[in-house]
Design an enzyme around this catalytic site. Structure first.
Site, PDB file in Angstrom:
ATOM      1  N   TRP A  31       0.836  -1.204   0.000  1.00 32.19           N
ATOM      2  CA  TRP A  31       0.000   0.000   0.000  1.00 32.19           C
ATOM      3  C   TRP A  31       0.869   1.252   0.000  1.00 32.19           C
ATOM      4  CZ3 TRP A  31      -4.959   1.064  -0.834  1.00 32.19           C
ATOM      5  CH2 TRP A  31      -5.865   0.002  -0.816  1.00 32.19           C
ATOM      6  N   CYS A  92       3.071   2.707   5.226  1.00 34.40           N
ATOM      7  CA  CYS A  92       2.453   4.034   5.298  1.00 34.40           C
ATOM      8  C   CYS A  92       0.944   3.860   5.320  1.00 34.40           C
ATOM      9  CB  CYS A  92       2.880   4.874   4.094  1.00 34.40           C
ATOM     10  SG  CYS A  92       2.108   6.503   4.061  1.00 34.40           S
ATOM     11  N   HIS A 100     -11.377   2.737   9.848  1.00 32.32           N
ATOM     12  CA  HIS A 100     -10.412   1.723   9.435  1.00 32.32           C
ATOM     13  C   HIS A 100      -8.981   2.149   9.744  1.00 32.32           C
ATOM     14  CE1 HIS A 100      -8.914  -1.649   7.093  1.00 32.32           C
ATOM     15  NE2 HIS A 100      -8.127  -0.825   6.417  1.00 32.32           N
ATOM     16  N   ARG A 139       8.223  13.623   5.679  1.00 32.81           N
ATOM     17  CA  ARG A 139       8.998  12.668   6.481  1.00 32.81           C
ATOM     18  C   ARG A 139       9.954  11.825   5.621  1.00 32.81           C
ATOM     19  NH1 ARG A 139       4.853  14.572   8.670  1.00 32.81           N
ATOM     20  NH2 ARG A 139       4.538  14.621  10.921  1.00 32.81           N
TER      21      ARG A 139
END
Length: 170
Positions: A31, A92, A100, A139
């Site tokens: 993902w 991530c 969820h 990040r």
């Protein structure tokens, strides 16, 4: 706000010893592939720059599957000569419009915490849990540093700590 400038993480003498012979296993998700690719790239570059020669990557569908893959890898490596010294979990999770997000974040966090308490080697938490994609890119070299690089440095410092504990205690 947590920024890389608030940390001594990048100070090598704060714990990194010779880790060339370390066996590092990265477990990453499918993902948010572009973000996780960048995390892994920074992680691998840092490990390679530090001359770590044994780096393996395992890819799982999503963040919830990370703890299972780490545990299964450890169990399968039980009889190998060169077992992993450390695992690095990379992923991530970006918040959507449903609960969820909270379930996934809690599940992967609890799973990695549980592994740290049960496995004899460290598991580094390099899973970004964010409100949006922009926060992810911040990040990956922005004001919050590069979390893939930080995960690699943390892994090496934990390997060094574990070796130091074995040396200091018969």
């Amino acid at each position: 706000m947590a920024q890389v400038s608030n940390s001594n993480l990048y100070v090598d003498d704060a714990g990194i010893l010779d880790a060339q012979d370390a066996c590092v296993v990265i477990v990453r998700t499918e993902w948010n592939a572009a973000i996780v690719d960048a995390l892994e790239s920074g992680c691998r570059k840092t490990l390679t720059d530090r001359k770590v020669s044994s780096i393996t990557t395992v890819t799982v569908p999503g963040a919830v599957e990370i703890p299972f893959a780490i545990k299964a890898y450890w169990e399968s490596a039980k009889y190998w000569n060169h077992r992993p010294c450390v695992f690095i979990a990379l992923g991530c999770v970006i918040q959507g419009g449903t609960p969820h997000f909270e379930y996934v974040c809690q599940s992967v966090t609890d799973g990695v915490t549980q592994l740290n308490l049960t496995l004899p080697v460290p598991v580094i938490f390099g899973v970004l849990t964010l409100h949006n994609e922009q926060q992810a890119w911040e990040r990956l070299g922005g004001p919050h540093g590069h979390k893939g690089e930080e995960a690699a440095i943390t892994a090496l410092k934990m390997v060094a700590l574990q070796r130091q504990m074995r040396t200091n205690h018969p």
